[in-house]
Every structure is written in C-alpha cells, then in structure tokens.
Design a protein around this motif. Structure first.
Motif, PDB file in Angstrom:
ATOM      1  N   PRO A   1      17.199  30.901  52.464  1.00  0.00           N
ATOM      2  CA  PRO A   1      18.387  31.561  51.915  1.00  0.00           C
ATOM      3  C   PRO A   1      19.589  30.622  51.982  1.00  0.00           C
ATOM      4  CG  PRO A   1      17.274  32.952  53.544  1.00  0.00           C
ATOM      5  CD  PRO A   1      16.696  31.591  53.677  1.00  0.00           C
ATOM      6  N   VAL A   2      20.270  30.452  50.858  1.00  0.00           N
ATOM      7  CA  VAL A   2      21.397  29.531  50.764  1.00  0.00           C
ATOM      8  C   VAL A   2      22.643  30.327  50.380  1.00  0.00           C
ATOM      9  CG1 VAL A   2      22.345  27.516  49.583  1.00  0.00           C
ATOM     10  CG2 VAL A   2      19.901  27.609  50.114  1.00  0.00           C
ATOM     11  N   TRP A   3      23.675  30.236  51.232  1.00  0.00           N
ATOM     12  CA  TRP A   3      24.923  30.974  51.042  1.00  0.00           C
ATOM     13  C   TRP A   3      26.060  30.011  50.719  1.00  0.00           C
ATOM     14  CZ3 TRP A   3      24.849  36.350  51.807  1.00  0.00           C
ATOM     15  CH2 TRP A   3      23.732  36.869  52.460  1.00  0.00           C
ATOM     16  N   ALA A   4      26.775  30.274  49.635  1.00  0.00           N
ATOM     17  CA  ALA A   4      28.005  29.552  49.328  1.00  0.00           C
ATOM     18  C   ALA A   4      29.169  30.487  49.626  1.00  0.00           C
ATOM     19  CB  ALA A   4      28.032  29.129  47.869  1.00  0.00           C
TER      20      ALA A   4
ATOM     21  N   ILE B   1      20.638  31.573  44.871  1.00  0.00           N
ATOM     22  CA  ILE B   1      21.762  31.311  45.767  1.00  0.00           C
ATOM     23  C   ILE B   1      22.570  32.593  45.956  1.00  0.00           C
ATOM     24  CG2 ILE B   1      21.891  28.881  45.122  1.00  0.00           C
ATOM     25  CD1 ILE B   1      24.356  29.584  43.413  1.00  0.00           C
ATOM     26  N   LYS B   2      23.221  32.706  47.105  1.00  0.00           N
ATOM     27  CA  LYS B   2      24.071  33.848  47.403  1.00  0.00           C
ATOM     28  C   LYS B   2      25.516  33.351  47.500  1.00  0.00           C
ATOM     29  CE  LYS B   2      19.876  34.578  49.524  1.00  0.00           C
ATOM     30  NZ  LYS B   2      19.175  35.132  48.364  1.00  0.00           N
TER      31      LYS B   2
ATOM     32  N   ARG C   1      17.175  36.495  42.914  1.00  0.00           N
ATOM     33  CA  ARG C   1      17.922  35.942  41.784  1.00  0.00           C
ATOM     34  C   ARG C   1      19.339  35.635  42.261  1.00  0.00           C
ATOM     35  NH1 ARG C   1      19.826  40.821  37.808  1.00  0.00           N
ATOM     36  NH2 ARG C   1      21.327  39.174  37.286  1.00  0.00           N
ATOM     37  N   PRO C   2      20.080  34.821  41.511  1.00  0.00           N
ATOM     38  CA  PRO C   2      21.452  34.502  41.938  1.00  0.00           C
ATOM     39  C   PRO C   2      22.285  35.768  42.100  1.00  0.00           C
ATOM     40  CG  PRO C   2      20.776  33.090  40.112  1.00  0.00           C
ATOM     41  CD  PRO C   2      19.720  34.139  40.251  1.00  0.00           C
TER      42      PRO C   2
END
Length: 626
Positions: free
Chosen positions: A465-468, A492-493, A571-572
């Motif tokens: 899991p990738v959080w911006a 991406i989150k 999904r994004p």
C-alpha cells in the motif's frame, strides 16, 4: 567486426535494455522503463525507437515532464538506487520542465536518466520551433540549463559520440558516490540518423555497485573517538537506506546502546520501537533527539550531508567539546564539520567499526542509556497526546490524520510526502515500522512531488500500500499524474488535507514578522488583502474528474472509515478531508530547535521588529565547527 545498422535513438534504447546492476549477488535492470511525452523533438527518434524495440523497454506515458522525473525518482529510491527509469521529452518547454526534477534527483543522490530532444546538430534551418537563440554562442540550447543540476551532461552531436557518452552515463547512474540526474541531450536529426554500430556496444553489461571498505588508519581514529566519548549520538541519514545498512545499524546500536537520531532521509533506519531510536533531529525533530544533540560530545554521522535542518542552522550541537565522526561514501560529505572522516560504504563501515568496538566490549555508560530511554518515553507521551481524537464527530487536526493512519498501517505501507507542514509533523510524530516505509523528500522539498512519486514507488513495490499525503497547496501544484495512475490502474492512495492555504509558510511567516501575508487561499477582503472567505475550490471533485475514486471525510469517525476503505482499495483512491484552516496550529509540539530564516533588519511593523529581536538572540548561538 560485426555491426548493426540502427538509428542513434534505436541504438540507445537497445543499449539501455542490456544494462544491469549487481550488488551483494542481486542483479536487476539498470534502466527498467522509459517515461515519455512526445513532440517534434523526439517523436520520430526516441519515440519511434521505443515503438520498434517493443517490450524489452517498457514505456510509461506521462502528463507533465517534471512529474515524470518525480515518478522516476520515487522508483529509484524504492529500488535502493539499483534500478532507474529514463525520461524522454521534446525540445523547448518539454526539456526545461525537467530542471526541477533533475535538481531534486541530484540533491538526493538518486539516479534518473534524462533524454531531452535538442535542436538540429546540422542546423539546416536556424532557428527552429522552440529554439532559444543566443547571439554570442551557436552551440547553446535550453538543455544547457540542465548542466548544473546533472551529475553528467553530454550533447550527442554525432551518432558515434553516443558510445562513450552512454557508457559514462551508466557509470554515473550506478555509482553510489556520484549518482544523480544524468542528461544525454539528443539533437532531433541525430536521433534519426543511421550508423553501423559495433555489436559489442549491445553486449550485456553488469555494473557492480561497490561497497568500499574503510581505510585502516581512519578506522583506528574512529574507534578511538567512540571509545573516549561519554555522550555519543548517531545521526542516521539517507545513506543508511541507500546502502541497506538498517539491520547493521540496529545491531550496532543494540550492542553499544548509542542513541540514534535520524534526518528526514534517514528516518526509518531503526524501527520506532528500537530502544536506541530517539526520533528525528533538528527543527522538525523530537525533544529527545535535540536535547541529546545539544549535549553530545561525539556526533557520529552516517550517510548524512548535514543540511541546515539537521544542524538547526549550526546551533544544535552546543557542547563546546563536541567532535564529529562521519561515515560516508563520499569524501565531500565525510569531511563536513571538520569531522574525522571514515570514507566507506555505510554498511561496510558500520561492520568494521562494530567489530573493532565489540572486540573491546564497548557500551555507553548505563546512566546515559537510562537518560536516553526516559527522554524517548517522555516524547512518546507527547505523540500520544497529539494523536488523541476523543471526539469522533469533530473535524480532525492534521496530527490526528497522521495518528489515525498510524493505527491502520502495517510494516508493508509506504508514506510519501515532500513539502508544507506535513514533513515537520511526520518527522516528529510518525512511528516508522520498516526500512522503506517513510519516504519524505526533504533534500529539495518539492511541492508536487508526492503524487507522481507514489506512482514510481508503486511500480517498484506493486504489492505494498502506497500513500501520498498532500496538502491543498501541493495538490494544486501538480495533480495531473493522477491520470497516469488511473491509466496504469495503480492503486495509490492520495490523502488530500484541505487547510485553505500554505499552512507551513503561513506559520513561518508569522514567526518572522510576515503576518501570514499571501499564504491563505481566500477571496480579497474590503481592504484588498486576502482576508475574505475561503475560495470555493473542490479538490475532491477535481480528483474525481481525473478518474480517481474519492472518499470524503468530515469527521474523525468518517476519516477512520475512509482510510480503512482506501487501504484495501484495488484502484487509485483519494481520501479528502478538511482539517484546521491555515491560521490555526496543526496540533503537534512546536519546533524543538531553531531554523535560520533571516528577518528584516529594519521594519516599522511591530511584528517584524519583535521577530528581529528574537532572531538576533537565536543567531548568537550559531557556531562554526572547526
């Protein structure tokens, strides 16, 4: 000699597809994909070559040239600098849009290959579309602005010139001491020109990423310095991550009980719950780390370049007897602050230093160890207080947003941030769980980095899991790569924190007498200043219009549910939350050390006069370590 007839662009793409790095027995592609936006300066050259080469060089379609570099940088960092992406653009604005990303890559010592188109080498028509004319120099183009921000630059004005230039480019990209942005400017006529290339140019090449060992004399001096220190402190920088030295550092700290503070790039070198970890250092650091730094008699820098945020603008290391020992792969950084240098790979140097010290049963004094433990415990209580959200129906503070995320993530999650007030809050408060979880770009602190970088990180770590995390100011700078995430279905989150302005600079402005001038996103008031109601900007609707799924959260309860749902999304997904406005505090403890931002020496406004008085008091503590 066997040859292959290809265009210059075709030869370059074929060459790149056969380059590898290897470190510690692990081998991977050096340039694993190419980002591109095509125009007249590269569509018939690099564009045609990528089409013809096919899947051996994957292509990624970007929306903004700067963003493509940010995505490539995110990928390189997550890949441990062992694999990189190339970025191709047309001439003119496409090329100059690379400059910010190139500076970011070079400052952070992260590899990216830039392939901007250039004006005709043969000059059949002069000028051409988008050409900058310099009356005093016929060989200058806009690409020359990439020279100072590149670790290597070359303009390929003849096909055969590509051979030495390409080899030099790979050497720099794979060199842990020299890596950064590498630029090969490609005139559009030369890209399409055919040449008989030696087959040896396309042979598979492995670039070994070396781990240089420390010099025996420097190691002996380092051992002596540590053994005679009473209050040593380690400052872990990004070099710990780049050399994959986290486990070595953890073992070294466990054996010696030397406390470990971290820079923004080095955070996560130790897990937050390691007994020796005392948190971030400097103005955005913890009270525990900064108090220890003020009294340290030996500062052991590991892979850090000692930015002003690490040294608190040369005011933090206040012990009159303080000395420095720097473990760094570059001599330039190892000698900073008049330090004893230990020029070597971070992991190799730590292993050598550990062996020499543990052979003599070295360990810090128990009283010092207890002091560090108690300081860490006191800070953790302050973190708990900042995270506390007792009213589930209240609008969350920024610190509470971080706290809610802290309760949801595991070792797998990756957090990305770069600018605004979030880097300070994260450096103070975030409890890092794994070696590549904390991804805050603070070498260049570039607004607009987070979303494209998240794409690059997700490409490098597809199962995590990738959080911006972005504020509204950063989001407005550069949201366009959301389209790329949607196109590639990268989950991406993106957490958008709406606080109606530049919260970080607003707070800084207030402390230096600027009265938050020009930092709020508001309509103009009756007096002409920006004091009216907040602008009716709907960033959630914007993200949705670009193809993202959007979850809106108004309260602490809503936010907890939205973050939970986003984490499992395939999904994004965007989580949008309105936090405190720009003219209120974000919730965490204030700065624990000073940062030098010069204040007006003469002013009539009382706020600036008072700020200057405080500045003069603070600057008096600045010193040079000689």
């Amino acid at each position: 000699m066997s040859t292959r007839r290809l265009t210059t662009a075709q030869a370059l793409v074929s060459f790149l597809a056969r380059q590898y790095t290897e470190r510690d027995g692990r081998r991977q592609r050096l340039v694993s994909a190419t980002w591109g936006i095509f125009g007249h300066g590269n569509v018939a050259g690099i564009g045609q070559a990528l089409l013809e080469t096919g899947p051996s060089m994957p292509f990624l379609q970007g929306r903004n040239e700067q963003s493509m570099v940010h995505a490539a940088v995110g990928y390189a960092r997550q890949s441990g600098r062992l694999s990189a992406h190339a970025v191709t653009t047309s001439i003119g604005p496409g090329a100059t849009n690379l400059v910010t990303g190139a500076a970011l890559a070079t400052i952070n010592h992260l590899p990216v290959l830039l392939l901007p188109g250039d004006t005709f080498a043969t000059r059949p028509a002069d000028p051409i579309l988008q050409q900058l004319e310099v009356p005093s120099a016929g060989d200058v183009s806009v690409n020359d602005c990439l020279r100072p921000v590149s670790r290597y630059f070359d303009r390929i004005t003849r096909p055969e010139a590509l051979v030495p230039a390409a080899l030099q480019a790979m050497r720099i990209l794979a060199d842990p001491a020299e890596t950064g942005a590498v630029t090969l400017a490609l005139p559009q006529d030369v890209q399409a020109e055919a040449y008989d290339w030696p087959e040896e140019f396309f042979a598979e090449r492995i670039w070994y990423v070396r781990r240089p060992a420390p010099d025996a004399h420097e190691l002996e001096q380092a051992v002596r310095a540590v053994r005679t220190a009473r209050r040593p402190l380690i400052v872990a920088g990004g070099g710990v991550h780049h050399s994959a030295a986290e486990e070595t550092l953890a073992a070294f700290a466990a054996a010696t009980r030397i406390p470990v503070a971290s820079t923004q790039a080095g955070k996560g070198s130790l897990r937050h719950d390691h007994p020796a970890d005392v948190g971030g250092i400097g103005p955005t650091g913890t009270a525990a780390a900064d108090e220890l730094a003020r009294s340290a008699d030996l500062v052991i820098g590991i892979g850090t370049r000692y930015s002003d945020f690490t040294t608190a603008s040369a005011t933090l290391f206040a012990n009159p007897a303080v000395r420095f020992l720097n473990l760094n792969i570059t001599g330039f950084d190892a000698h900073k602050l008049a330090a004893l240098p230990l020029v070597a790979d971070a992991r190799t140097a730590l292993e050598a230093l550990s062996g020499a010290l543990n052979g003599r049963n070295y360990r810090v004094d128990p009283a010092y160890e207890t002091e560090c433990t108690e300081a860490k415990e006191r800070w953790e209580q302050r973190v708990d207080a900042a995270f506390a959200a007792d009213d589930p129906h209240a609008r969350p503070t920024q610190a509470q947003v971080i706290g809610l995320l802290d309760t949801l993530v595991t070792d797998d999650d990756i957090l990305i941030n770069a600018a605004g007030s979030l880097p300070g809050d994260l450096h103070k408060l975030w409890r890092t769980r794994s070696r590549r979880q904390y991804h805050v770009e603070y070498g260049y602190s570039c607004m607009g980095y987070e979303i494209p970088a998240a794409i690059g990180v997700q490409l490098a770590a597809p199962d995590r899991p990738v959080w911006a995390l972005v504020g509204d100011g950063t989001y407005l700078m550069n949201p366009t790569e959301i389209v790329t995430a949607v196109q590639e279905n990268l989950p991406i989150k993106v957490v958008v924190l709406q606080n109606h302005g530049y919260a970080s600079i607003g707070g800084l402005s207030e402390t230096v007498g600027g009265e938050r001038f020009g930092t709020a996103y508001r309509h103009r008031g009756a007096d002409g200043s920006f004091t009216g109601p907040p602008l009716p900007v709907d960033l959630a609707a914007n993200a949705a219009s670009l193809g993202m799924r959007v979850l809106r959260a108004k309260t602490v309860h809503d936010l907890r549910e939205a973050l939970t749902e986003a984490r499992s999304a395939d999904r994004p997904t965007c989580v949008y939350v309105e936090t405190e406005t720009a003219d209120t505090v974000s919730g965490p403890p204030p700065a624990q050390a000073w940062w030098d931002v010069p204040v007006a020496e003469t002013a009539t406004r009382p706020s600036a006069v008072k700020a200057r008085e405080d500045y003069d008091r603070q600057v008096a503590a600045r010193r040079r370590h000689l």
